[in-house]
Enzyme design. Structure first.
Site, mmCIF file in Angstrom:
data_model
loop_
_atom_site.group_PDB
_atom_site.id
_atom_site.type_symbol
_atom_site.label_atom_id
_atom_site.label_comp_id
_atom_site.label_asym_id
_atom_site.label_seq_id
_atom_site.Cartn_x
_atom_site.Cartn_y
_atom_site.Cartn_z
ATOM 1 N N ARG A 38 0.843 -1.201 0.000
ATOM 2 C CA ARG A 38 0.000 0.000 0.000
ATOM 3 C C ARG A 38 0.875 1.247 0.000
ATOM 4 O O ARG A 38 0.581 2.219 -0.670
ATOM 5 C CB ARG A 38 -0.921 0.000 1.221
ATOM 6 C CG ARG A 38 -1.957 -1.128 1.203
ATOM 7 C CD ARG A 38 -2.897 -1.051 2.379
ATOM 8 N NE ARG A 38 -3.749 0.129 2.313
ATOM 9 C CZ ARG A 38 -4.713 0.389 3.191
ATOM 10 N NH1 ARG A 38 -4.927 -0.423 4.202
ATOM 11 N NH2 ARG A 38 -5.453 1.478 3.059
ATOM 12 N N TYR A 147 -8.821 -12.134 13.965
ATOM 13 C CA TYR A 147 -7.645 -12.262 13.101
ATOM 14 C C TYR A 147 -7.413 -13.720 12.718
ATOM 15 O O TYR A 147 -7.252 -14.062 11.531
ATOM 16 C CB TYR A 147 -6.423 -11.700 13.826
ATOM 17 C CG TYR A 147 -5.110 -11.903 13.095
ATOM 18 C CD1 TYR A 147 -4.836 -11.232 11.917
ATOM 19 C CD2 TYR A 147 -4.141 -12.758 13.614
ATOM 20 C CE1 TYR A 147 -3.632 -11.412 11.255
ATOM 21 C CE2 TYR A 147 -2.932 -12.942 12.967
ATOM 22 C CZ TYR A 147 -2.680 -12.268 11.789
ATOM 23 O OH TYR A 147 -1.493 -12.456 11.144
#
Length: 327
Positions: A38, A147
């Site tokens: 990113r 998660y």
């Protein structure tokens, strides 16, 4: 493709594991790397093709990036967040860890990628182990937090995709990873011990067993799984192969930073009780509970053993931390 080099698409290169793997692959006679994140945020290597992807979710377009790629190593993820404040944490993890992973994998398969290496987490197995019963790669998964659940869902989706497309999937579940540049609790531990504070800690008789994995060992296993024929469609756990108690770890880290940990014996059950009273049961479980993994499958199938010892890795990690204090 350049000569006979394999083209690797590596995601998450601004992260702890992705950056280390990128550095290890750079300059290799075997690989040409396309590095994706990113925000790149790392010094660029002149022979690496860098790609900035603003969104790694389910709508990202990978077709052009996956062309002519031999292996994808997917290290990007929404990582485990302590005290997550999201209204729906599982939904947030799924956007990146499930939807984003499967979106990339589907496009990779459509582009002819032969192998997809997925960096998962030991949290897929669970949060703790019983004495003498380490996790194995064949155990039934038992994630307990968003998660871990998202990582398991991604694994299941990848294995199903492999059956329908023929693209080989390799899943690696690391335990806690440490190494030069490590952050969070491991760095905090080094910082505290490096001060040489003589305050006694009531942690002198913790007899648990925890598996850790040095960054160098994890990178070495990833590189093995990128090419080894027997790794196809397999799940591997990874550690240094030398489990330690919390007491032993504190002493080893203190030695590595040039100090001595002052640890006094104290009943662990009483410590657990006190931690629960003040709302720190989760922290106490990590300090006093066991989490071991059995990595014998790695040697049996791949001939792989951790190339770096725990003590050497702790020293390397400590030296990097001490040097960073003077930069």
């Amino acid at each position: 493709m350049e000569g006979t080099k394999k083209v690797v698409l590596l995601t998450g290169v601004s992260g702890f594991v992705g950056r280390a793997l990128l550095d290890s692959l750079v300059g290799s006679a075997s690989y040409q790397v396309r590095a994706c994140a990113r925000n790149i945020g790392v010094a660029e290597h002149p022979d690496v093709e860098y790609i900035t992807m603003g969104d790694l979710g389910g709508d990202a377009r990978w077709e052009s990036l996956a062309q002519d790629v031999d292996v994808v190593v997917h290290a990007a993820a929404r990582v485990h967040v302590m005290n997550d404040k999201s209204a729906d944490p599982l939904a947030e993890f799924r956007k990146v860890n499930v939807d984003g992973t499967l979106n990339l994998a589907r496009q990779a398969a459509a582009s002819g990628v032969r192998r997809f290496v997925f960096i998962s987490s030991i949290k897929v197995n669970g949060e703790f182990t019983l004495p003498g019963r380490p996790f194995t790669a064949n155990d039934s998964p038992c994630p307990v937090d968003p998660y871990g659940i998202s990582k398991l869902e991604a694994e299941n989706g990848l294995l199903a995709l492999s059956k329908s497309t023929g693209m080989e999937i390799v899943i690696i579940r690391p335990v806690l990873v440490y190494g030069p540049g490590v952050k969070a609790n491991f760095r905090n531990m080094m910082a505290f011990l490096a001060k040489g504070v003589s305050i006694p800690l009531p942690l002198g008789s913790v007899n648990n067993k925890r598996s850790l994995v040095a960054l160098d060992n994890l990178v070495d296993l990833i590189k093995t799984c990128m090419v080894h024929p027997a790794a196809a469609n397999q799940i591997f756990l990874v550690s240094d192969g030398n489990d330690v108690s919390t007491t032993e770890l504190l002493r080893k880290v203190a030695h590595s930073v040039g100090t001595k940990a002052v640890l006094v014996p104290f009943p662990v059950k009483l410590l657990m009780f006190m931690a629960t009273l003040v709302g720190k049961k989760g922290v106490a479980t990590r300090l006093f509970g066991s989490l071991q993994v059995d990595i014998s499958k790695n040697h049996q199938l791949l001939g792989w053993l951790p190339p770096v010892t725990l003590d050497a890795s702790l020293k390397k990690t400590a030296n990097a931390y001490l040097e960073s204090k003077f930069e």
